[in-house]
Every structure is written in C-alpha cells, then in structure tokens.
Scaffold this active site. Structure first.
Site, PDB file in Angstrom:
ATOM      1  N   ASP A 198      -0.228  -5.262   8.079  1.00  0.00           N
ATOM      2  CA  ASP A 198       0.567  -4.039   7.206  1.00  0.00           C
ATOM      3  C   ASP A 198       1.537  -3.418   8.655  1.00  0.00           C
ATOM      4  O   ASP A 198       1.295  -3.340   9.450  1.00  0.00           O
ATOM      5  CB  ASP A 198      -0.527  -3.375   7.149  1.00  0.00           C
ATOM      6  CG  ASP A 198      -0.555  -1.589   6.113  1.00  0.00           C
ATOM      7  OD1 ASP A 198      -0.403  -2.090   4.792  1.00  0.00           O
ATOM      8  OD2 ASP A 198      -0.002  -0.921   6.740  1.00  0.00           O
ATOM      9  N   ASN A 206       9.737   5.539   5.692  1.00  0.00           N
ATOM     10  CA  ASN A 206      10.848   5.913   4.095  1.00  0.00           C
ATOM     11  C   ASN A 206      11.788   6.857   3.704  1.00  0.00           C
ATOM     12  O   ASN A 206      12.491   7.152   3.444  1.00  0.00           O
ATOM     13  CB  ASN A 206      10.545   5.347   2.925  1.00  0.00           C
ATOM     14  CG  ASN A 206      10.197   3.898   2.405  1.00  0.00           C
ATOM     15  OD1 ASN A 206      11.744   2.823   2.146  1.00  0.00           O
ATOM     16  ND2 ASN A 206       9.066   3.609   1.907  1.00  0.00           N
ATOM     17  N   HIS A 211      15.009   4.353   1.316  1.00  0.00           N
ATOM     18  CA  HIS A 211      14.154   3.630   0.534  1.00  0.00           C
ATOM     19  C   HIS A 211      15.065   2.718   1.175  1.00  0.00           C
ATOM     20  O   HIS A 211      14.585   1.275   1.389  1.00  0.00           O
ATOM     21  CB  HIS A 211      14.035   3.309  -0.335  1.00  0.00           C
ATOM     22  CG  HIS A 211      13.055   4.675  -1.506  1.00  0.00           C
ATOM     23  ND1 HIS A 211      11.798   3.939  -1.017  1.00  0.00           N
ATOM     24  CD2 HIS A 211      12.902   5.723  -0.934  1.00  0.00           C
ATOM     25  CE1 HIS A 211      11.059   5.102  -1.519  1.00  0.00           C
ATOM     26  NE2 HIS A 211      11.858   5.780  -1.041  1.00  0.00           N
ATOM     27  N   ASP A 215      13.519  -1.098   3.024  1.00  0.00           N
ATOM     28  CA  ASP A 215      13.563  -1.944   2.876  1.00  0.00           C
ATOM     29  C   ASP A 215      14.081  -3.373   3.567  1.00  0.00           C
ATOM     30  O   ASP A 215      13.375  -3.748   4.084  1.00  0.00           O
ATOM     31  CB  ASP A 215      14.415  -2.287   1.791  1.00  0.00           C
ATOM     32  CG  ASP A 215      13.841  -2.151  -0.151  1.00  0.00           C
ATOM     33  OD1 ASP A 215      12.684  -1.877   0.226  1.00  0.00           O
ATOM     34  OD2 ASP A 215      14.599  -2.254  -0.617  1.00  0.00           O
ATOM     35  N   GLU A 242       4.287  -3.073   1.638  1.00  0.00           N
ATOM     36  CA  GLU A 242       4.678  -2.949   2.757  1.00  0.00           C
ATOM     37  C   GLU A 242       3.676  -4.241   4.070  1.00  0.00           C
ATOM     38  O   GLU A 242       3.824  -4.468   5.127  1.00  0.00           O
ATOM     39  CB  GLU A 242       5.012  -2.565   4.016  1.00  0.00           C
ATOM     40  CG  GLU A 242       3.648  -1.510   4.105  1.00  0.00           C
ATOM     41  CD  GLU A 242       3.327  -0.369   2.893  1.00  0.00           C
ATOM     42  OE1 GLU A 242       2.494   0.848   3.333  1.00  0.00           O
ATOM     43  OE2 GLU A 242       3.122  -0.237   1.933  1.00  0.00           O
TER      44      GLU A 242
END
Length: 328
Positions: A198, A206, A211, A215, A242
């Site tokens: 994780d 973010n 964002h 990504d 994630e």
C-alpha cells in the site's frame, strides 16, 4: 476412306466435343504430325501464323512455367513416368495469358516401333484456374480476418485480465489466480506467500500534487512491483486504488520477507516528477502472509491485510508479517 481414317475422324469429333485438342509428334524425326489447331484458334492466331508458332511453341509459354514444362517432358522421355501431364500459361494474340493443360504419352509407331510417337491432348483450364485463384484469395482473406480476430480476442482477454492504468493483473485475475494457487499449495504441500503493498499517505500526494501525479506514483509503484517478481511464476496485481498484491508460489515466509523489504527500499529510493520536474518521493507499507493448510485465498488476503495494518500503525514504510501479528 480407310477404317483407320474413319476411326481417327470419330476420335477427333469426340475429342472436339469434349474440348480436347489432339496433337502428335514424331520423336524420331521431330516432325509435328498434328498440331493443336483448336488451341491456336482459341488464342486468336490466324492459320497462316500457326506454322511459325508451332516451330517456336516454347516462346508462347509463360516464362514462369517453362521450367515446369521442361521437367515434365524430361521425366517422360527419360522413362521416369509413363504419362506426361503439365499445366501452363500460353500467350494469346491479345497479350493475355490463358491457362492450358497437356496430357500425353509415348506410343508405338508404324510396325510396332517403340518410343516413336508422342501423342496427347491440350485443353483449356483457364476458368478452373481463375476459380482456384479466386478461392485462394478468399481463403487468404479469411485467414487474415481469422488472424485479426485472434488478435482482437487476445487483446480483449488481455484487457479483461489487466488493470487499465498499470498493466498489472486486475482484481478479478488476482482472485482467480490466488484461488488456484491456494488449491495447488494445499494439494501438493508447496509453499505460497502473498504481499499486500500500500502506498503511504497516498491521499496527501493527490491533495498536494494532484491526481495526475498520483497516477504517476501508482504506475511507478506498479512497475517496481513488476520488476521485483519472477516473470512467468509470480503474479503482480493491482487490488484497487493504491494497493497492490504480489502472489508468490513456491516462496516461503523468509523468502517473502526478503522480497518485501527489497521492494520497500526500492520504493523509498524512487521518485516521480511533478509538472515542474520536481521530485515527488513516496514510500510503501507491506503486509506479508504465508499459506497454511486449510486457508482459502480470501483468508490469505485477510492475513496479509492484518499484517499491512500493523505496518501502517507502527509508522509506515515498514514490512510486517502476519505470523508476528498473530503472535503478539
């Protein structure tokens, strides 16, 4: 008219009705006893040109067919075969190429002299050849379409099995693979481990960088997961958001912990660039679980999740294994 002449006349009538053009050569003298008159007429040549064409008949044959014609004649005259058969193209007076076939045989001459007469028929096979060409084109087109269909199906199967953003296996593929590997480990008593990875404080990434950068971080983490596994053996998948899962067949707890710590260090040492080219660092926490007899794939994932929770709770950028969580 002698009986022989009448028989020959009847034969020529029957051959003409069947579309067969009779010819005969004397192999001893080289004389053309009878040429394929019908064939020359079909090709559009006037009678006065025929003698010259007969004398140089090979000039009418398509250059790509001459070797095949010569080979067929050579095999007949050498006695390798009893019959002469060949298909070839002849040039019409218009310049077009027309397909014909020859069937012939060496026969006895007058008085039973062996190997003197070369007798055969020529007949037009152009329509058949054109149909064969059309069918070959149809088959070729069908084969191309079939290959395109296979590629499309393969692409669709890949899309159905992989995560669109990262290219890793998706959740559905992970569940199917982990269920299969758990059954295999149960049946054969083989080792199996799972890593649940994780990205730490991903919401903060973010919120701070947007964002798009988020990504990029997900894709970078996915690529490091992909690089860390054994290709064709292990499975790297994006579980969602994630979170990633590494499924490790034939790997015991010690091997899984070593890989997890190596992967954690690789993530901590990696950065992505923001829109201004500035580095964006990130870390991961990893939970490790090993298969035990009787566990389902969902239970194995649950164990890895518990280990991940402990790693998060103790400060992130850490690796924990379920056995330690369960013991303490």
């Amino acid at each position: 008219m002698s009986q022989r002449d009448r028989d020959r006349e009847r034969l020529e009538l029957a051959l003409d009705a069947a579309g067969l053009d009779l010819w005969e050569n004397n192999l001893v003298t080289g004389e053309v006893i009878q040429h394929a008159a019908r064939t020359f007429r079909e090709l559009g040549y006037p009678d006065e040109e025929v003698p010259q064409l007969v004398a140089n008949s090979l000039d009418l044959v398509h250059e790509d067919d001459r070797d095949r014609l010569g080979t067929a004649l050579g095999e007949l005259l050498a006695g390798s075969t009893a019959d002469y058969r060949c298909e070839f193209r002849l040039r019409a007076r218009t310049g077009d190429w027309v397909w014909y076939a020859n069937h012939g045989r060496v026969m006895e001459g007058e008085g039973g002299r062996p190997g003197e007469r070369f007798v055969g028929v020529t007949f037009n096979i152009d329509e058949r050849k054109r149909r064969e060409t059309e069918l070959a084109d149809i088959y070729r087109q069908l084969e191309e379409q079939n290959q395109q269909l296979h590629r499309l199906i393969a692409s669709l199967e890949l899309l159905a099995a992989t995560d669109a953003l990262t290219g890793l296996a998706n959740r559905r593929t992970l569940m199917e693979s982990s269920a299969r590997e758990c059954k295999r480990a149960e049946r054969y008593g083989h080792a199996l481990a799972m890593l649940l990875v994780d990205i730490d404080r991903f919401k903060d990434i973010n919120d701070r960088w947007g964002h798009l950068v988020g990504d990029h971080v997900i894709c970078a983490a996915a690529e490091l997961c992909r690089q860390g596994i054994r290709q064709g053996v292990d499975i790297a998948a994006r579980l969602g958001g994630e979170e990633f899962v590494l499924l490790l067949p034939e790997t015991d707890g010690r091997g899984a912990m070593a890989l997890a710590d190596k992967l954690r260090l690789a993530m901590a040492g990696h950065c992505v660039a923001d829109g201004d080219g500035q580095p964006v660092p990130f870390t991961v926490s990893i939970g490790v679980a090993s298969f035990e007899p009787g566990l389902s794939h969902m239970q194995l994932l649950h164990h890895a999740d518990k280990a991940l929770y402990r790693a998060k709770h103790q400060g992130r950028n850490r690796v924990h294994r379920f056995e330690d969580v369960a013991a303490g």
